[in-house]
Structures are given as structure tokens and as C-alpha cells.
Scaffold this active site. Structure first.
Site, short mmCIF file in Angstrom:
data_model
loop_
_atom_site.label_atom_id
_atom_site.label_comp_id
_atom_site.label_asym_id
_atom_site.label_seq_id
_atom_site.Cartn_x
_atom_site.Cartn_y
_atom_site.Cartn_z
N CYS A 44 14.59 21.28 -16.50
CA CYS A 44 15.72 20.39 -16.19
C CYS A 44 16.51 20.08 -17.46
O CYS A 44 17.74 19.96 -17.42
CB CYS A 44 15.22 19.11 -15.54
N CYS A 47 17.71 16.66 -9.70
CA CYS A 47 16.53 15.80 -9.76
C CYS A 47 16.71 14.70 -10.81
O CYS A 47 17.62 14.73 -11.63
CB CYS A 47 15.31 16.64 -10.09
N CYS A 95 15.82 25.75 -8.17
CA CYS A 95 15.80 24.43 -7.52
C CYS A 95 17.14 24.09 -6.88
O CYS A 95 17.24 23.17 -6.09
CB CYS A 95 15.40 23.34 -8.52
N ASP A 138 19.75 22.91 -8.39
CA ASP A 138 20.44 21.79 -9.04
C ASP A 138 21.63 22.29 -9.86
O ASP A 138 21.60 23.38 -10.42
CB ASP A 138 19.46 21.03 -9.95
FE1 FES Z 1 16.13 21.28 -10.70
FE2 FES Z 1 15.15 19.42 -12.23
S1 FES Z 1 14.22 20.29 -10.49
S2 FES Z 1 16.91 20.61 -12.59
#
Ligand code: FES
Length: 144
Positions: A104, A60, A35, A37
Site C-alpha cells: 500500500c 484500504c 486489490c 485500489d
Molecule cells: Fe490495496 Fe492497500 S490493500 S493498497
């Protein structure tokens, strides 16, 4: 039923312990390759106890809520207590996360461990490397 619990929404809208710590004793940064992140956790450690903790999360809402909750859960705890924190405990404290968002919370557990590992490394403290995420593993290997 709402996708996110009131606790998740509260920690997402009003995250605790946001920011950085100048001259932190340990800093951990982890990311999720899928993702994109990124989560960074800063620790102040005195006499084996986490006296302050801050985080910066570029990700997110679930990652922000997980960071916020995880930092609340380790503040004032000993290093060993913080090391024992699991992503499941973070999820439980948030009242649950949707299944596709569980990864996450893994970032939060790993960021805490990574910051403690940094503290050990900076201070030349011997530690059990098996308690930390494998450094050679790719990010997606760590995903739930
Ligand atoms: Fe990437 Fe939540 S979607 S940490």
C-alpha cells in the site's frame, strides 16, 4: 500488539491533504491490479518546489494513511527531494505497517513519482526516465 500503529490510525482517521487541486501542475494516478485500489496525487509546483499537494485515494486504510503521510513529507520540498521519497521512508514515518500491507505504501511512492513525471511531460522538461516506474511493467510486477 495492535496491528496498526497510532500514527497509522491517526492518518487513516484524520487524513491530511485530502482533495484535489484545480489546475494542478502535475497529477499522478496509480493503481494496484490485485486489490483494485487507486491513488491520485495532485501537485502545485512553483520554482521547482512543491507548494501544495492533495490526494484522493480509493483504497484500504493503509493506502489512505500512506497517502496522507507521503503528502505531508513532500509538501514544501523540492522536486528532487520528493523524487527521493521511498515507500520505506513512508512506512518508517508511520511507525510501520504489517508486512502484507507494505504494498500500500508503494502506491504512495509511485503516485508522487507519477505526478512529477506528469509535470515534466506537461512542461517539456527533460528527465531521467529510469527514476520512474517502468511504464510497460504491469501493476503486479511493481508489488512488494
Ligand atoms: Fe490495496 Fe492497500 S490493500 S493498497
Amino acid at each position: 500488539m495492535a496491528l496498526y500503529t497510532d500514527t497509522v490510525m491517526d492518518h487513516f482517521m484524520h487524513p491530511r491533504n485530502v482533495g484535489s487541486i484545480e489546475n494542478a501542475d502535475g497529477v499522478g494516478e496509480v493503481g494496484n491490479a490485485k486489490c483494485g485500489d487507486i491513488m491520485k496525487i495532485y501537485l502545485k509546483i512553483d520554482d521547482n518546489r512543491i507548494t501544495d499537494v492533495k490526494f484522493e485515494t480509493f483504497g484500504c486504510g493503509s493506502a489512505i494513511a500512506s497517502s496522507s503521510m507521503a503528502t505531508e513529507m513532500i509538501k514544501g520540498k523540492t522536486i528532487d527531494e520528493a523524487l527521493a521519497l521511498t515507500n520505506k521512508e513512508v512506512v518508517d514515518a508511520l511507525g510501520g505497517l504489517p508486512v502484507h500491507k507494505l504494498h500500500c505504501s508503494v502506491l504512495a511512492e509511485e503516485a508522487v513519482k507519477s505526478a512529477i513525471q506528469d509535470y515534466y511531460e506537461k512542461n517539456g522538461i527533460e528527465y531521467d526516465k529510469t527514476k520512474f516506474p517502468c511504464e510497460e511493467c504491469c501493476e503486479s510486477c511493481r508489488m512488494v
